[in-house]
Design a protein around this motif. Structure first.
Motif, PDB file in Angstrom:
ATOM      1  N   GLY A   1       4.411  10.127  -9.460  1.00  0.00           N
ATOM      2  CA  GLY A   1       3.881  10.109 -10.817  1.00  0.00           C
ATOM      3  C   GLY A   1       4.448   8.992 -11.652  1.00  0.00           C
ATOM      4  N   SER A   2       5.121   8.025 -11.003  1.00  0.00           N
ATOM      5  CA  SER A   2       5.713   6.883 -11.698  1.00  0.00           C
ATOM      6  C   SER A   2       6.004   5.806 -10.664  1.00  0.00           C
ATOM      7  CB  SER A   2       7.010   7.287 -12.415  1.00  0.00           C
ATOM      8  OG  SER A   2       7.970   7.763 -11.475  1.00  0.00           O
TER       9      SER A   2
ATOM     10  N   VAL B   1      12.506   8.349  -0.882  1.00  0.00           N
ATOM     11  CA  VAL B   1      12.746   7.764  -2.200  1.00  0.00           C
ATOM     12  C   VAL B   1      13.304   8.812  -3.163  1.00  0.00           C
ATOM     13  CG1 VAL B   1      11.593   6.786  -4.233  1.00  0.00           C
ATOM     14  CG2 VAL B   1      11.071   5.913  -1.942  1.00  0.00           C
ATOM     15  N   ARG B   2      12.745  10.009  -3.145  1.00  0.00           N
ATOM     16  CA  ARG B   2      13.246  11.070  -4.017  1.00  0.00           C
ATOM     17  C   ARG B   2      14.711  11.389  -3.739  1.00  0.00           C
ATOM     18  NH1 ARG B   2       8.209  15.409  -3.900  1.00  0.00           N
ATOM     19  NH2 ARG B   2       7.252  14.779  -5.859  1.00  0.00           N
ATOM     20  N   MET B   3      15.054  11.512  -2.462  1.00  0.00           N
ATOM     21  CA  MET B   3      16.417  11.872  -2.107  1.00  0.00           C
ATOM     22  C   MET B   3      17.398  10.768  -2.482  1.00  0.00           C
ATOM     23  SD  MET B   3      15.966  13.892   1.530  1.00  0.00           S
ATOM     24  CE  MET B   3      17.668  14.445   1.543  1.00  0.00           C
TER      25      MET B   3
ATOM     26  N   ASP C   1       0.835  -1.208   0.000  1.00  0.00           N
ATOM     27  CA  ASP C   1       0.000   0.000   0.000  1.00  0.00           C
ATOM     28  C   ASP C   1       0.870   1.258   0.000  1.00  0.00           C
ATOM     29  OD1 ASP C   1      -2.265  -1.553   0.041  1.00  0.00           O
ATOM     30  OD2 ASP C   1      -2.580  -1.382   2.209  1.00  0.00           O
ATOM     31  N   LEU C   2       1.942   1.224   0.798  1.00  0.00           N
ATOM     32  CA  LEU C   2       2.835   2.387   0.862  1.00  0.00           C
ATOM     33  C   LEU C   2       3.489   2.639  -0.489  1.00  0.00           C
ATOM     34  CD1 LEU C   2       4.324   4.598   2.437  1.00  0.00           C
ATOM     35  CD2 LEU C   2       6.011   2.884   3.119  1.00  0.00           C
ATOM     36  N   LEU C   3       3.919   1.588  -1.176  1.00  0.00           N
ATOM     37  CA  LEU C   3       4.537   1.756  -2.490  1.00  0.00           C
ATOM     38  C   LEU C   3       3.562   2.400  -3.481  1.00  0.00           C
ATOM     39  CD1 LEU C   3       6.487  -1.610  -2.711  1.00  0.00           C
ATOM     40  CD2 LEU C   3       7.503   0.676  -2.667  1.00  0.00           C
ATOM     41  N   GLU C   4       2.296   2.047  -3.380  1.00  0.00           N
ATOM     42  CA  GLU C   4       1.284   2.668  -4.248  1.00  0.00           C
ATOM     43  C   GLU C   4       1.139   4.149  -3.919  1.00  0.00           C
ATOM     44  OE1 GLU C   4      -2.391   0.573  -4.072  1.00  0.00           O
ATOM     45  OE2 GLU C   4      -1.556  -1.309  -4.837  1.00  0.00           O
TER      46      GLU C   4
END
Length: 377
Positions: free
Chosen positions: A18-19, A98-100, A8-11
């Motif tokens: 956006g990907s 994840v972004r960092m 669920d967290l990955l979703e």
């Protein structure tokens, strides 16, 4: 339950990005469950200016829901001198993590220095992805350091975790190919430049006194400087070594001060409203100046206060509650703060209202720390 919650967290993260989450990071999030790094009690913003408590023992389902929500969780509060509480440690928003990590762009064999161990979650992900032997993590808080070490051991990931002020880096394991910070900075500490390999990368949330938003991605140069751009994400607690303990009424305002009075046509909401691009531009070009809205003043419907970190100057811009064509201004001290902010906003508009990502920073060593020069791409 963890596997389903992680899915669920990955979703949630994919929706924010956006990907889909890149495969290596998906594997890391499965291998290093977030709940292992959370204390029995955490707090989440309630949307009303306060925090809601989530207790694992009293309401386990609510705690698990918070653990795997794409939201930052406060894990520690510190008491202020006036008795108030302020968050002093948190578990970062997973999509931000994840972004960092994506922007850090670590390659096999790279040595990584993390500033701000916190819960240890970041360090565990780095260790899983790139090897614990390549990761050094620092935190200034002894209690947090011990908790993170225990959590890391339980997770099976054991990078070197050291209790030290991250502003000084960690010379024994230098140089580093990558330096990542989980606290924001207003200037890059000189030790980071000294310990960064040429061509190495720094990823750190950026903060100005005016606006806490944006992340710096900078590359080390052969001459010991670094250059990079800001990207539009990230709002983190400021590094303790760079925090200024200045309060408006305690340290700056005095009854015998006679301010200079004028009128402005620039709306205070134009510089301190919802335009984060404008706020970031002002913060970069008007250093050491912060603002606060005040609805409890007798002379106006609402006032925008401005003050500097040196506790020498202040300004107030008043909205009378009736018309928005002009606003009363009062300024006091050696700096005319509203004039500085208005000038920076004029430059922002003249430049075509550049987004955060248009700002480039050139960072060079200074006597004690570093200095940065701002330009537009």
């Amino acid at each position: 339950m963890p596997e389903e919650a992680i899915g669920d967290l990955l979703e949630q993260i994919a929706e924010v990005l956006g990907s889909p989450v890149p495969a290596p990071l998906r594997a890391a999030l499965h291998a290093v469950p977030r709940h292992l790094f959370l204390p029995p009690t955490v707090w989440m913003r309630d949307g009303k200016g306060s925090y809601e408590r989530y207790d694992r023992d009293q309401a386990p389902d609510r705690w698990w829901s918070a653990a795997y929500r794409d939201a930052p969780l406060v894990t520690q509060f510190t008491e202020l001198s006036d008795g108030g509480l302020v968050p002093s440690s948190s578990a970062s928003m997973p999509s931000m993590v994840v972004r960092m990590l994506r922007d850090l762009d670590v390659q096999p064999g790279h040595r990584v220095l993390e500033i701000g161990t916190g819960t240890g979650f970041h360090a565990a992900l780095l260790s899983f992805l790139f090897g614990a032997e390549n990761v050094t993590s620092l935190d200034v808080d002894p209690a947090l350091t011990r908790q993170a070490q225990r959590a890391l051991k339980a997770s099976g990931q054991q990078p070197e975790v050291i209790c030290a002020d991250g502003a000084g880096g960690w010379q024994p394991n230098a140089p580093y190919d990558r330096i990542i910070s989980t606290c924001s900075v207003r200037t890059v500490p000189g030790a980071w430049l000294e310990q960064l390999s040429p061509g190495g990368r720094i990823v750190t949330p950026w903060d100005t006194a005016w606006c806490n938003f944006g992340t710096l991605i900078a590359t080390g140069q052969a001459d010991g400087t670094a250059e990079g751009s800001l990207v539009p994400y990230g709002s983190f607690m400021l590094m303790r070594a760079q925090q200024a303990d200045v309060e408006l009424r305690r340290d700056i305002l005095r009854d015998d001060q006679i301010p200079e009075r004028s009128v402005t046509e620039l709306s205070p909401w134009s510089v301190a409203g919802n335009d984060l691009d404008a706020q970031m531009h002002i913060g970069l070009h008007v250093p050491g100046v912060w603002h606060a809205w005040d609805t409890d003043v007798h002379e106006a419907h609402i006032r925008l206060w401005l003050a500097d970190d040196q506790a020498t100057s202040w300004a107030g811009v008043d909205y009378d509650g009736r018309q928005t064509s002009t606003f009363a201004v009062a300024q006091y001290g050696p700096r005319r703060l509203w004039d500085e902010v208005a000038h920076a906003h004029e430059e922002y508009v003249s430049a075509g209202r550049p987004g955060i990502a248009k700002h480039r920073l050139h960072i060079s060593p200074d006597v004690r720390s570093t200095r940065h020069e701002v330009s537009l791409a």
